[in-house]
Design an enzyme around this catalytic site. Structure first.
Site, PDB file in Angstrom:
ATOM      1  N   LYS A   1     -14.968-114.986 -59.971  1.00  0.00           N
ATOM      2  CA  LYS A   1     -16.410-114.781 -60.112  1.00  0.00           C
ATOM      3  C   LYS A   1     -17.195-116.007 -59.651  1.00  0.00           C
ATOM      4  CE  LYS A   1     -19.661-113.246 -63.724  1.00  0.00           C
ATOM      5  NZ  LYS A   1     -19.752-112.950 -65.191  1.00  0.00           N
TER       6      LYS A   1
ATOM      7  N   CYS B   1     -19.614-108.315 -62.726  1.00  0.00           N
ATOM      8  CA  CYS B   1     -20.729-108.333 -63.669  1.00  0.00           C
ATOM      9  C   CYS B   1     -22.009-108.976 -63.110  1.00  0.00           C
ATOM     10  CB  CYS B   1     -20.276-109.007 -64.964  1.00  0.00           C
ATOM     11  SG  CYS B   1     -21.335-108.612 -66.392  1.00  0.00           S
TER      12      CYS B   1
ATOM     13  N   GLU C   1     -14.545-106.028 -66.815  1.00  0.00           N
ATOM     14  CA  GLU C   1     -14.478-107.457 -67.077  1.00  0.00           C
ATOM     15  C   GLU C   1     -13.981-107.686 -68.513  1.00  0.00           C
ATOM     16  OE1 GLU C   1     -17.454-111.305 -66.608  1.00  0.00           O
ATOM     17  OE2 GLU C   1     -18.282-109.407 -67.330  1.00  0.00           O
TER      18      GLU C   1
END
Length: 273
Positions: free
Chosen positions: A115, A160, A43
């Site tokens: 995301k 993440c 990321e």
């Protein structure tokens, strides 16, 4: 045919896109030289620093990334997962998407994931994060990259903070993922406490390989990340781990191991809900 090699690149990215992409390229080249067919970047691989500045420079950063990754993939004959970079959302809210993409050896974009879980947390009095102030959440859908090349595994995409939401990974497996990708920039406190146990849990409960390229060190004047990129097998064994310095780790994806574990401990077939 040989089993494919997976590679996770660990970076210490900074708010300097062109220079830091040069660092990433070095590790991509090394991974390709070690025979990796799928190379995963963490990321924020193209920029990690002040969120306001990232927002201001998102158009430039995304343009550079979307030109550079296809060049690398074609040059080295590999598939690259770019684990998260800013893309203007175009929703009229002045925000960006945190986007992961997969580029094949022909330089073609084959999968894209924005995301969906945003990191709005109060870790301590000194460390507070509000990702939603600059990032627009993506659509809630499971994205699995299914390669044209027979020798590469199907890869479920996430980023993440997603790792704390196991229902996403179950959906990815239901949609055919054999590898779960978790490119990250974990904070040091949460990384030390939870990083390994969360990754191993996702591998075990889904009988899947997990590849987790991460950021490490200090970024700009304030942010610090945990590092310790990992590749984990479906039994939950850590096959390789990167420590706290930039570099690249590799491990073999063995479809025989995957099939054997799923047959001997068929929890995916036993699920009720």
């Amino acid at each position: 045919m040989k089993n494919p090699i997976l590679a996770a690149v660990q970076l210490n990215s900074q708010p300097d896109t062109r220079h830091r992409l040069g660092d990433a390229r070095k590790w991509v080249e090394q991974a390709a030289g070690e025979g990796a067919g799928l190379i995963c970047l963490p990321e924020n691989f193209a920029f990690l620093g002040d969120e306001k500045r990232k927002l201001e420079e998102a158009s430039e950063i995304s343009e550079i990334v979307e030109k550079t990754l296809p060049e690398w993939a074609s040059e080295f004959g590999v598939t690259i997962l770019g684990g998260g970079y800013p893309v203007p959302a175009g929703t009229g809210k002045g925000k960006i998407y945190n986007r992961a993409v997969v580029v094949d050896p022909n330089g073609d974009f084959k999968a894209s994931y924005d995301k969906i879980h945003l990191f709005d947390v109060d870790i301590s009095d000194e460390e507070t994060w509000r990702e939603s102030e600059t990032v627009e959440a993506g659509k809630t859908e499971a994205m699995v990259f299914k390669p044209d090349e027979d020798h590469l595994p199907a890869v479920g995409l996430s980023i993440c903070y997603d790792i704390r939401f196991p229902e996403l990974y179950r959906r990815l497996v239901i949609h055919g993922a054999d590898v779960l990708a978790v490119p990250s920039a974990f904070t040091r406190p949460t990384g030390e406490a939870h990083w390994e146990v969360l990754l191993r849990a996702r591998a075990i409960e889904n009988s899947c390989y997990v590849i987790a390229p991460a950021q490490c060190g200090q970024h700009g004047s304030h942010r610090k990340t945990w590092g310790h990129s990992m590749i984990i097998d479906p039994w939950g064994r850590v096959l390789t781990e990167a420590g706290d310095k930039p570099g690249v780790i590799t491990a073999e994806f063995d479809p025989g191991v995957l099939e054997d574990i799923r047959n001997r401990l068929p929890s995916l077939r036993h699920r009720v809900l």
